[in-house]
Design an enzyme around this catalytic site. Structure first.
Site, PDB file in Angstrom:
ATOM      1  N   HIS A   1       0.863  -1.288   0.070  1.00 41.25           N
ATOM      2  CA  HIS A   1       0.059  -0.063   0.026  1.00 41.25           C
ATOM      3  C   HIS A   1       0.993   1.262  -0.003  1.00 41.25           C
ATOM      4  O   HIS A   1       1.879   1.298   0.601  1.00 41.25           O
ATOM      5  CB  HIS A   1      -0.826   0.112   1.136  1.00 41.25           C
ATOM      6  CG  HIS A   1      -1.655   1.297   1.529  1.00 41.25           C
ATOM      7  ND1 HIS A   1      -1.600   2.082   2.647  1.00 41.25           N
ATOM      8  CD2 HIS A   1      -2.705   1.844   0.729  1.00 41.25           C
ATOM      9  CE1 HIS A   1      -2.442   3.047   2.615  1.00 41.25           C
ATOM     10  NE2 HIS A   1      -2.953   2.943   1.308  1.00 41.25           N
TER      11      HIS A   1
ATOM     12  N   HIS B   1       2.480  11.085  -1.582  1.00 40.93           N
ATOM     13  CA  HIS B   1       1.634  10.700  -0.497  1.00 40.93           C
ATOM     14  C   HIS B   1       1.651  11.925   0.723  1.00 40.93           C
ATOM     15  O   HIS B   1       2.259  11.761   1.543  1.00 40.93           O
ATOM     16  CB  HIS B   1       1.774   9.475  -0.039  1.00 40.93           C
ATOM     17  CG  HIS B   1       0.790   9.015   1.108  1.00 40.93           C
ATOM     18  ND1 HIS B   1       1.117   8.137   2.041  1.00 40.93           N
ATOM     19  CD2 HIS B   1      -0.639   9.146   1.023  1.00 40.93           C
ATOM     20  CE1 HIS B   1      -0.140   7.735   2.739  1.00 40.93           C
ATOM     21  NE2 HIS B   1      -1.083   8.497   2.161  1.00 40.93           N
TER      22      HIS B   1
END
Length: 288
Positions: free
Chosen positions: A3, A80
């Site tokens: 992930h 991110h």
């Protein structure tokens, strides 16, 4: 699978990503480097780089791409919250492994794009062509893709692209071919209920399917564990229950397909997922 696969590197000197809410932007503008150091503890979901992940057995990569504000080079970056490495560097690192291991196959899932215009998508598509060339498998029906088929065609890369651009390019698999339902919870029990329900609802044929064994912190969770970070506050605490769920799964059309996690080196996540394939083979032997 991993992930936020690229988040082993978070550039604390970079600006905040364009997808971040105004509250985060303001927090960083007030507290600067200190704020980014704290953010990094919650944004980094992996510790191993691409080569190490591949060596450990990871074959699915969750990739999120962004342009950087006021970047004179107009580069594309993994992102991110804060920015990570240049996309070109990451793709080349994966390609080096594939060249050394011609029977290995990877899934590259480009599922979020930030600050991307048509010209940026064109640049990324060209980058994929230049890096992987004929290693990329054109989009076909998911159930037609076997290892034997890929080996015969010498394909090693399936690229999933969650943008209308995918329709125009033969080697881009549409995003709907790689659904990844997201529980969005900090509660392990709720996560497991969600994962189980998602598998029950999964279509038997027609697409790949991701089970995200991932807990997502709320703002209050971050405030309580601000100095410790995601791994210590959430992932390690929930690991036993999440691994118990993984161990009890069945692979195959009505079971799990791709399983992703944070900090994939923790526990025996990778080896446990790989073992599910062997139980599938045993099941086939029983029916023949």
């Amino acid at each position: 699978g991993s992930h936020d696969s690229f988040s082993f590197y978070i550039d604390e000197a970079s600006p905040v990503g364009p997808e971040q809410p105004e509250t985060v932007q303001n927090f960083v503008s007030v507290f600067g480097t200190v704020a980014k150091k704290l953010m990094r503890k919650w944004l980094a979901t992996q510790t191993m780089n691409f080569t190490s992940q591949l060596g450990a057995g990871i074959r699915y990569f969750d990739l999120r791409i962004s342009t950087k504000p006021r970047d004179p080079d107009n580069e594309l970056y993994f992102a991110h919250g804060l920015f990570s490495a240049k996309v070109k560097e990451g793709l080349e690192e994966i390609n080096a492994f594939l060249t050394e291991h011609p029977k290995e196959v990877v899934f590259l899932d480009f599922n979020h794009f930030y600050g991307m215009q048509k010209c940026h998508h064109e640049k990324l598509v060209q980058m994929l062509k230049d890096t992987y060339g004929n290693k990329m498998c054109p989009a076909i029906f998911a159930h037609e893709v076997s290892l034997q088929y890929l080996w015969e065609k010498e394909h090693q890369v399936l690229v999933f692209y969650h943008s209308p651009v995918a329709v125009e390019v033969a080697f881009l698999w549409p995003g709907q071919m790689m659904p990844a339902p997201w529980a969005n919870t900090t509660d392990t029990e709720k996560l497991i209920q969600f994962l189980q329900a998602s598998i029950t609802e999964r279509r038997k044929k027609g697409s790949f399917f991701i089970s995200q064994v991932v807990l997502t912190p709320k703002a209050s969770t971050v405030v309580k564990g601000v100095a410790s970070g995601l791994r210590e506050t959430i992932t390690e605490r929930a690991l036993p229950a999440m691994m118990e769920w993984v161990r009890t799964q069945k692979a195959g059309e009505s079971g799990v397909n791709i399983i992703t996690a944070d900090f994939v080196e923790l526990g025996d996540f990778i080896s446990t997922v790989i073992k599910l394939n062997y139980s599938l083979n045993e099941g086939e032997d029983d029916t023949t």
